[in-house]
Design a protein around this motif. Structure first.
Motif, mmCIF file in Angstrom:
data_model
loop_
_atom_site.group_PDB
_atom_site.id
_atom_site.type_symbol
_atom_site.label_atom_id
_atom_site.label_comp_id
_atom_site.label_asym_id
_atom_site.label_seq_id
_atom_site.Cartn_x
_atom_site.Cartn_y
_atom_site.Cartn_z
ATOM 1 N N ALA A 196 5.791 0.402 10.295
ATOM 2 C CA ALA A 196 5.550 -0.982 10.036
ATOM 3 C C ALA A 196 6.071 -1.642 9.030
ATOM 4 C CB ALA A 196 3.859 -1.095 10.211
ATOM 5 N N TRP A 197 5.881 -0.537 7.903
ATOM 6 C CA TRP A 197 6.381 -1.174 6.524
ATOM 7 C C TRP A 197 8.056 -1.064 6.563
ATOM 8 C CZ3 TRP A 197 5.059 -3.958 2.384
ATOM 9 C CH2 TRP A 197 5.673 -3.569 1.387
ATOM 10 N N GLY A 226 12.707 14.400 -4.308
ATOM 11 C CA GLY A 226 11.626 14.319 -5.444
ATOM 12 C C GLY A 226 10.804 15.877 -5.444
ATOM 13 N N ALA A 227 10.582 16.178 -6.531
ATOM 14 C CA ALA A 227 9.417 17.164 -6.729
ATOM 15 C C ALA A 227 8.126 16.788 -5.977
ATOM 16 C CB ALA A 227 8.876 17.405 -8.257
ATOM 17 N N THR A 228 7.816 15.656 -5.815
ATOM 18 C CA THR A 228 6.703 14.967 -4.847
ATOM 19 C C THR A 228 7.566 13.771 -4.351
ATOM 20 O OG1 THR A 228 5.648 13.740 -6.764
ATOM 21 C CG2 THR A 228 4.842 15.857 -6.107
ATOM 22 N N VAL A 229 7.016 13.315 -3.215
ATOM 23 C CA VAL A 229 7.748 12.293 -2.584
ATOM 24 C C VAL A 229 7.652 10.807 -3.671
ATOM 25 C CG1 VAL A 229 5.884 11.113 -1.146
ATOM 26 C CG2 VAL A 229 8.101 11.007 -0.513
ATOM 27 N N ASP A 230 6.445 11.090 -4.395
ATOM 28 C CA ASP A 230 6.271 9.830 -5.254
ATOM 29 C C ASP A 230 6.739 9.969 -6.640
ATOM 30 O OD1 ASP A 230 4.307 11.306 -6.035
ATOM 31 O OD2 ASP A 230 2.573 9.868 -5.547
ATOM 32 N N ALA A 231 7.609 10.938 -6.928
ATOM 33 C CA ALA A 231 7.990 11.232 -8.262
ATOM 34 C C ALA A 231 9.033 10.260 -8.879
ATOM 35 C CB ALA A 231 8.764 12.679 -8.094
ATOM 36 N N GLY A 232 9.013 10.269 -9.891
ATOM 37 C CA GLY A 232 9.719 9.117 -10.826
ATOM 38 C C GLY A 232 11.255 9.497 -11.056
ATOM 39 N N ARG A 257 0.986 -1.127 -0.072
ATOM 40 C CA ARG A 257 0.068 -0.141 -0.092
ATOM 41 C C ARG A 257 0.863 1.364 -0.230
ATOM 42 N NH1 ARG A 257 -4.593 -0.277 4.575
ATOM 43 N NH2 ARG A 257 -4.551 1.860 4.036
ATOM 44 N N LYS A 258 0.502 1.876 -0.988
ATOM 45 C CA LYS A 258 1.401 3.250 -1.063
ATOM 46 C C LYS A 258 1.189 4.122 0.182
ATOM 47 C CE LYS A 258 1.808 6.947 -4.436
ATOM 48 N NZ LYS A 258 1.695 7.455 -5.807
ATOM 49 N N ASP A 259 0.261 4.130 0.652
ATOM 50 C CA ASP A 259 -0.134 5.080 1.878
ATOM 51 C C ASP A 259 0.523 4.584 2.958
ATOM 52 O OD1 ASP A 259 -1.762 3.044 2.229
ATOM 53 O OD2 ASP A 259 -3.317 4.026 3.238
ATOM 54 N N GLU A 260 1.268 3.499 3.202
ATOM 55 C CA GLU A 260 1.872 2.982 4.198
ATOM 56 C C GLU A 260 3.478 3.137 4.203
ATOM 57 O OE1 GLU A 260 0.292 -0.870 5.010
ATOM 58 O OE2 GLU A 260 -1.439 -0.063 5.806
ATOM 59 N N PRO A 281 3.343 -0.102 -8.804
ATOM 60 C CA PRO A 281 3.885 1.159 -9.768
ATOM 61 C C PRO A 281 4.860 1.968 -8.938
ATOM 62 C CG PRO A 281 1.745 0.562 -10.124
ATOM 63 C CD PRO A 281 1.965 -0.328 -8.789
ATOM 64 N N TRP A 282 4.610 2.068 -7.842
ATOM 65 C CA TRP A 282 5.138 3.330 -7.018
ATOM 66 C C TRP A 282 6.696 2.683 -6.645
ATOM 67 C CZ3 TRP A 282 6.034 1.882 -1.750
ATOM 68 C CH2 TRP A 282 5.012 0.980 -1.099
ATOM 69 N N ALA A 283 7.023 1.402 -6.960
ATOM 70 C CA ALA A 283 8.417 1.036 -6.745
ATOM 71 C C ALA A 283 9.366 1.483 -7.559
ATOM 72 C CB ALA A 283 8.691 -0.578 -6.929
ATOM 73 N N ALA A 284 9.011 2.137 -8.608
ATOM 74 C CA ALA A 284 9.853 2.919 -9.428
ATOM 75 C C ALA A 284 10.011 4.423 -9.249
ATOM 76 C CB ALA A 284 9.602 2.722 -10.811
ATOM 77 N N THR A 285 9.550 4.636 -8.035
ATOM 78 C CA THR A 285 9.743 6.275 -7.462
ATOM 79 C C THR A 285 10.611 6.488 -6.312
ATOM 80 O OG1 THR A 285 7.671 6.144 -5.836
ATOM 81 C CG2 THR A 285 7.055 6.272 -8.389
#
Length: 504
Positions: free
Chosen positions: A293-294, A448-454, A285-288, A332-336
């Motif tokens: 815990a993660w 990153g420009a955002t924390v989930d930026a690529g 989960r992206k939000d975690e 998908p967010w593994a690449a960010t």
């Protein structure tokens, strides 16, 4: 060009020495040595199916139920790929994975266009030649596992070393190095090695391993024997779905042949990606992604396998030979940039425990890869890996005291500088944190420009690789006394004058 770079560094420096309230001094000179890791601690995987070509994890964006997609072999002669990998050396390169369990290697002069009975893939000899050439070019000795499917078994059902010997002979012929091997990739899930004997159990594995061990000690005396190479028995596979078939516990595998390994190995994924959601294991989960815990989940599996090591292979080192954000190719967010916190936290946390080697899966294929295979560009985790490689040395120090539970600090002797200390700071919170260190420092801040930026910047510059393989955009900012780590950012700090006696 020069003017823009200078401006970027000035901006980065002003960011680093911001005006937040300093925490207590880190006292780097007094941090005690707690462990020492292999010089190739940070390593990587190239899956066997990447070498042979075949059905690997499908890129996102296709049909909703598409799990696999046919992919051609990875071009290991690509100069850009070689240059990227060379900048991570020295390392180990593991060529294994689920597909290795049932891959056939032809004999010299044998023409094979389809897998023989008892196998699923074919590794052509010229393909292994490119593996060995790549390994030598990037200073990454090979780690592998061998075929165990029915194609390598005798009439009595026991494993035979014919295929393994063929791989060893070819590697030697090509001048390669097999540094270590597991007999079987993830033997806790034998159904993934199909075709396998239908009732394969721990006793069968024990008998097979005795054959493997005795053969390997004679045929490849310099190759370290790893095992069990099982995956996630304390977390992801603690309650495995019935669809994966009967499981074999590592405890039962190890009990059959205690004190037989050179190192205990295991695989770790926090969970699976949405490609495998139907297995009902639970998806990442992206939000975690920044939660304790993660981030700390890796320590649960470490403790499980460390206990098995202490019970059945006391005193042996531990290797994590396959790991990434999530199994089944990654989310998908593994690449960010978001996953860089997990990637680096795992390196720091396992080094603290004395784990000798951590092998990321993969170098260049699927969403969890360090590189984008199709564009041959670096993802955030690659730049994280480069900075770790440049700053964090082999001697692991006690973690400095952190001013916030959202700021994770790790320290190791500074690579290549006697007495120096390297610090890695992971700020998972949104508030900037200041670290008083003292003296002349160098710092690299990833954002990153955002924390989930690529993509990411380092000290305000975008890192890249030039045509000649030189990495750019990684110049350190020179800082005096203290470093401020912005919210949801990562910093590497070099304190060359720390004068820590453990680092001399």
């Amino acid at each position: 060009m020069t003017y823009r770079i200078k401006i970027g560094l000035l901006a980065a420096t002003s960011l680093l020495i911001g005006a937040t309230t300093p925490a207590k001094p880190l006292h780097l000179a007094t941090l005690a040595k707690v462990a020492q890791v292999d010089e190739r601690y940070q390593s990587y995987n190239i899956e066997m199916v990447e070498v042979t070509g075949g059905r690997f994890w499908a890129p996102y964006g296709g049909p909703a139920d598409e799990r696999y997609r046919q992919r051609p072999p990875l071009d290991l002669t690509n100069p850009r790929l070689i240059a990227f990998a060379r900048n991570l050396g020295p390392a180990y390169m593991r060529v294994s994975g689920t597909w290795s369990n049932n891959t056939y290697l032809p004999a010299a002069g044998e023409t094979v266009t389809a897998p023989p009975p008892g196998f699923k893939q074919v590794l052509q000899r010229r393909q292994w030649q490119t593996v060995v050439a790549f390994s030598k070019a990037v200073d990454a000795p090979l780690v592998t596992s061998f075929a165990v499917s029915t194609g390598v078994r005798g009439a009595d059902g026991r494993w035979q070393p014919t295929q393994a010997q063929r791989l060893v002979d070819l590697t030697n012929e090509l001048g390669g190095t097999l540094a270590a091997a597991e007999m079987f990739n993830e033997p806790n899930m034998p159904s993934l090695a199909q075709p396998m004997p239908p009732t394969y159990n721990a006793a069968d594995y024990g008998a097979d391993f005795r054959i493997f061990r005795d053969w390997a000690r004679k045929a490849v005396p310099g190759m370290r024997l790893l095992g069990t190479g099982a995956a996630g028995e304390a977390t992801m596979m603690k309650d495995p779905p019935a669809a994966l078939g009967p499981q074999i516990a590592s405890a039962d595998i190890l009990a059959a042949n205690p004190n037989s390994l050179d190192a205990l190995s295991y695989h770790f994924y926090g969970t699976v990606s949405q490609r495998c959601a139907a297995q009902n294991i639970g998806v990442a989960r992206k939000d975690e992604a920044l939660s304790s815990a993660w981030l700390d989940r890796t320590l649960i599996d470490y403790a499980y396998y460390a206990h098995l090591r202490d019970t059945y292979e006391p005193g042996k080192p531990i290797w994590n030979t396959e790991t990434a954000q999530a199994a089944c190719g990654g989310s998908p967010w593994a690449a960010t940039f978001l996953d860089s916190f997990r990637y680096l936290n795992q390196l720091g946390a396992l080094a603290q425990k004395g784990v000798q080697v951590v092998m990321h899966n993969t170098l260049a294929t699927s969403d969890y890869a360090l590189l984008d295979r199709d564009t041959m560009t670096a993802r955030p985790n690659y730049w994280a890996a480069v900075l770790w490689h440049r700053v964090m040395g082999r001697v692991v120090l006690a973690a400095p005291s952190s001013p916030s539970p959202r700021l994770r600090l790790y320290a190791q002797c500074l690579r290549g500088v006697s007495g120096g200390v390297g610090v890695m700071a992971l700020n998972t919170g949104t508030t900037a944190q200041t670290l008083p260190i003292g003296g002349a420092l160098q710092a690299w801040v990833m954002r990153g420009a955002t924390v989930d930026a690529g993509t990411i910047t380092v000290n305000g510059q975008t890192p890249a690789m030039e045509a000649n393989g030189t990495l750019t955009g990684l110049a350190p900012a020179k800082v005096q006394g203290r470093v401020t780590v912005p919210g949801q950012a990562i910093a590497f700090i070099a304190a060359p004058h720390a004068d820590n006696p453990a680092c001399r």
